[in-house]
Scaffold this motif. Structure first.
Motif, mmCIF file in Angstrom:
data_model
loop_
_atom_site.group_PDB
_atom_site.id
_atom_site.type_symbol
_atom_site.label_atom_id
_atom_site.label_comp_id
_atom_site.label_asym_id
_atom_site.label_seq_id
_atom_site.Cartn_x
_atom_site.Cartn_y
_atom_site.Cartn_z
ATOM 1 N N PRO A 49 49.762 24.998 33.480
ATOM 2 C CA PRO A 49 49.691 26.963 33.042
ATOM 3 C C PRO A 49 49.983 27.435 33.456
ATOM 4 C CG PRO A 49 47.549 25.255 32.717
ATOM 5 C CD PRO A 49 48.457 24.677 33.683
ATOM 6 N N ASP A 50 50.839 28.461 33.098
ATOM 7 C CA ASP A 50 50.115 30.155 34.098
ATOM 8 C C ASP A 50 49.706 30.833 33.000
ATOM 9 O OD1 ASP A 50 51.696 30.632 32.214
ATOM 10 O OD2 ASP A 50 53.509 31.056 33.557
ATOM 11 N N THR A 51 48.599 30.815 32.543
ATOM 12 C CA THR A 51 47.461 31.693 31.183
ATOM 13 C C THR A 51 46.806 32.481 32.305
ATOM 14 O OG1 THR A 51 46.957 29.793 30.159
ATOM 15 C CG2 THR A 51 49.478 30.604 29.469
ATOM 16 N N GLY A 52 45.617 32.838 31.260
ATOM 17 C CA GLY A 52 44.778 33.531 32.039
ATOM 18 C C GLY A 52 45.046 34.450 33.316
ATOM 19 N N THR A 53 44.600 35.719 32.747
ATOM 20 C CA THR A 53 45.106 36.396 34.637
ATOM 21 C C THR A 53 44.368 37.777 33.670
ATOM 22 O OG1 THR A 53 45.663 37.233 36.577
ATOM 23 C CG2 THR A 53 46.814 37.338 34.581
ATOM 24 N N ASP A 54 44.450 39.097 35.341
ATOM 25 C CA ASP A 54 44.365 39.805 34.946
ATOM 26 C C ASP A 54 45.354 40.772 35.170
ATOM 27 O OD1 ASP A 54 43.374 42.453 35.158
ATOM 28 O OD2 ASP A 54 41.236 42.544 36.683
ATOM 29 N N THR A 55 45.534 41.094 34.009
ATOM 30 C CA THR A 55 46.943 42.027 33.827
ATOM 31 C C THR A 55 46.690 43.184 34.519
ATOM 32 O OG1 THR A 55 46.937 42.781 32.091
ATOM 33 C CG2 THR A 55 47.695 40.547 31.851
ATOM 34 N N ALA A 56 45.485 43.807 34.711
ATOM 35 C CA ALA A 56 45.247 45.057 35.083
ATOM 36 C C ALA A 56 45.270 45.013 36.449
ATOM 37 C CB ALA A 56 44.524 46.251 34.865
ATOM 38 N N THR A 57 45.340 44.322 37.260
ATOM 39 C CA THR A 57 45.471 44.272 38.830
ATOM 40 C C THR A 57 46.693 43.242 39.529
ATOM 41 O OG1 THR A 57 43.411 42.434 39.337
ATOM 42 C CG2 THR A 57 42.949 45.335 38.749
ATOM 43 N N ALA A 58 47.179 41.886 38.281
ATOM 44 C CA ALA A 58 48.182 41.446 38.892
ATOM 45 C C ALA A 58 49.145 41.886 38.824
ATOM 46 C CB ALA A 58 47.978 39.750 37.724
ATOM 47 N N ASP A 59 50.150 42.717 37.832
ATOM 48 C CA ASP A 59 51.310 43.666 38.182
ATOM 49 C C ASP A 59 51.837 42.172 37.842
ATOM 50 O OD1 ASP A 59 53.700 45.234 38.178
ATOM 51 O OD2 ASP A 59 54.156 44.268 39.725
ATOM 52 N N PRO A 60 51.581 41.528 36.365
ATOM 53 C CA PRO A 60 53.045 40.211 35.833
ATOM 54 C C PRO A 60 54.166 40.629 35.729
ATOM 55 C CG PRO A 60 51.415 41.605 34.356
ATOM 56 C CD PRO A 60 51.199 41.990 35.220
ATOM 57 N N THR A 61 54.454 41.747 35.509
ATOM 58 C CA THR A 61 55.721 42.011 34.969
ATOM 59 C C THR A 61 56.776 42.240 36.218
ATOM 60 O OG1 THR A 61 55.739 44.021 34.999
ATOM 61 C CG2 THR A 61 55.864 43.555 32.835
ATOM 62 N N ALA A 62 56.092 42.426 37.826
ATOM 63 C CA ALA A 62 56.834 42.832 38.955
ATOM 64 C C ALA A 62 57.627 44.172 38.828
ATOM 65 C CB ALA A 62 57.646 42.045 39.401
ATOM 66 N N HIS A 63 56.577 44.902 38.600
ATOM 67 C CA HIS A 63 56.981 46.763 38.474
ATOM 68 C C HIS A 63 58.426 46.728 37.285
ATOM 69 C CE1 HIS A 63 54.727 47.660 41.474
ATOM 70 N NE2 HIS A 63 55.474 46.563 42.381
ATOM 71 N N GLY A 64 58.084 46.102 36.606
ATOM 72 C CA GLY A 64 58.740 45.920 34.968
ATOM 73 C C GLY A 64 60.589 45.134 35.329
ATOM 74 N N ARG A 65 60.659 44.550 35.760
ATOM 75 C CA ARG A 65 61.227 43.960 36.689
ATOM 76 C C ARG A 65 61.699 42.431 36.062
ATOM 77 N NH1 ARG A 65 64.844 48.050 37.097
ATOM 78 N NH2 ARG A 65 65.971 46.202 37.597
ATOM 79 N N LEU A 66 60.434 42.259 35.740
ATOM 80 C CA LEU A 66 60.590 40.542 35.264
ATOM 81 C C LEU A 66 59.475 40.353 33.904
ATOM 82 C CD1 LEU A 66 60.219 38.382 38.675
ATOM 83 C CD2 LEU A 66 62.421 38.958 36.969
ATOM 84 N N HIS A 67 59.168 39.465 33.443
ATOM 85 C CA HIS A 67 58.470 39.014 32.426
ATOM 86 C C HIS A 67 56.568 38.753 32.452
ATOM 87 C CE1 HIS A 67 61.627 38.498 29.013
ATOM 88 N NE2 HIS A 67 61.380 39.927 29.324
ATOM 89 N N TRP A 68 56.469 37.549 33.111
ATOM 90 C CA TRP A 68 55.690 36.896 33.436
ATOM 91 C C TRP A 68 55.618 36.159 35.265
ATOM 92 C CZ3 TRP A 68 50.491 38.345 31.628
ATOM 93 C CH2 TRP A 68 49.922 36.982 32.301
#
Length: 360
Positions: A49-68
């Protein structure tokens, strides 16, 4: 060999994969963080699984180019490594993404042709555009006669419209009521909520039932619990009330049952886009929001008048077979991802599948 990535959210992605897997001639390997289904005949790669992270610091969208793609996420790293290792080991002819932009991009970066399971709604964000642009084909489980507006021509040109399909296609109607003690009087409403989250509360249900004393309400999902096989209840219902998820709508269509569709809030407006298509085709009674109690008596009567006779336009009954033929052709070394290999067009009229509950 075909790889089939199955997203873990809800149950619709898995139901679609199982329907197609039963019909493909090409060996099919599932890749998912979900457990292997009991009826899955091919290999199954269980992903971390790839859930559970601090989205404030992890940049999950790669500056808006991807989803997760959160930074330094061990689960993400592990699952992508597992997919890459499987591709390196098996050299698949094709990978189906249902749905992950990142898995689709990984496969294509490794030289594997990709089919993306298309979804309705606004997919103009950079991540979706990347996946839909790089795909060799798009698999759209809705009819070509009710297209998603605003798609660019290059997407439409490589889309296989299969029509909706579900695990219930081809099933016969039960001979008897499956629930002992069914009331002798009153009509039946089945409220069918999804496994991906519901906006309807127990209070909403209570006030709707109180406002419709001539109707008996049964609830599946949400506050009412889940059942693995809703088919007997679908066939018994005079009206189904449901959200606008692809799988729920496909199951109502398979039953040819009069349906009230109330879309729920989902990313990219997916359910509201589906609801608009259903309303445009005159296939169901659609409301944008959960109705007020006073509106329910007239709404259920409206659904009965609309009936379920036009559902065959949405779900012809052989959509999974069409999808399987599409994948088999794309995986064939004789055809590959050529424009003439996409699925057969869905007819604009007809009797629908042989397993419908009733002619309504």
């Amino acid at each position: 060999m075909i790889g089939y990535y199955v997203h873990h959210q809800g149950k619709g992605h898995l139901h679609r994969a199982r329907c197609i897997a039963r019909r493909t001639r090409t060996p099919l390997t599932g890749l998912s963080s979900l457990p292997r289904p009991d009826d899955w005949k091919g290999d199954w790669i269980r992903l971390a699984p790839d859930t559970g992270t601090d989205t404030a610091t992890a940049d999950p969208t790669a500056h808006g180019r991807l989803h997760w793609v959160p930074r330094h996420h061990a689960g993400l790293r592990s699952r992508m490594a597992a997919v890459a290792a499987w591709i390196e080991r098996t050299a698949p002819a094709l990978l189906v993404s249902d749905v992950s932009v990142e898995v689709a991009a990984l496969a294509r970066l490794m030289g594997v042709p990709v089919v993306v399971s298309a979804m309705r709604g606004d997919r103009s964000d950079p991540a979706h555009r990347l996946a839909y642009d790089l795909a060799d084909a798009l698999l759209a489980p809705w009819p070509e006669t009710l297209p998603e507006p605003g798609w660019p021509q290059e997407w439409r040109a490589k889309t296989g419209h299969t029509g909706a399909f579900s695990r219930h296609d081809g099933r016969s109607r039960p001979d008897a009521d499956p629930r002992p003690g069914r009331p002798a009087a009153g009509r039946e409403v089945l409220l069918m909520l999804g496994a991906g989250g519901a906006e309807v509360t127990a209070a909403d249900l209570r006030t709707a039932a109180e406002a419709t004393p001539g109707w008996n309400w049964t609830v599946l999902g949400g506050p009412g619990g889940w059942t693995d096989d809703p088919w007997p209840l679908l066939c018994r219902a005079d009206v189904v009330v449901t959200h606008a998820g692809q799988n729920a709508v496909a199951e109502c269509a398979a039953a040819r049952v009069p349906t009230v569709v109330v879309p729920q809030t989902r990313p990219h407006g997916e359910q509201h886009a589906t609801a608009r298509a259903l309303a445009a085709g005159g296939l169901a009674t659609v409301r944008d929001h959960w109705p007020e109690p006073r509106d329910w008596p007239g709404l259920l009567d409206e659904a009965v008048r609309t009936g379920g006779g036009r559902w065959d336009l949405w779900a012809p009954g052989d959509g999974a077979e069409r999808a399987a033929r599409l994948l088999d052709r794309l995986a064939s070394p004789q055809t590959g991802a050529r424009p003439d290999t996409y699925a057969d067009p869905v007819p604009t009229s007809g009797a629908g599948g042989s397993g419908t509950c009733a002619s309504r």
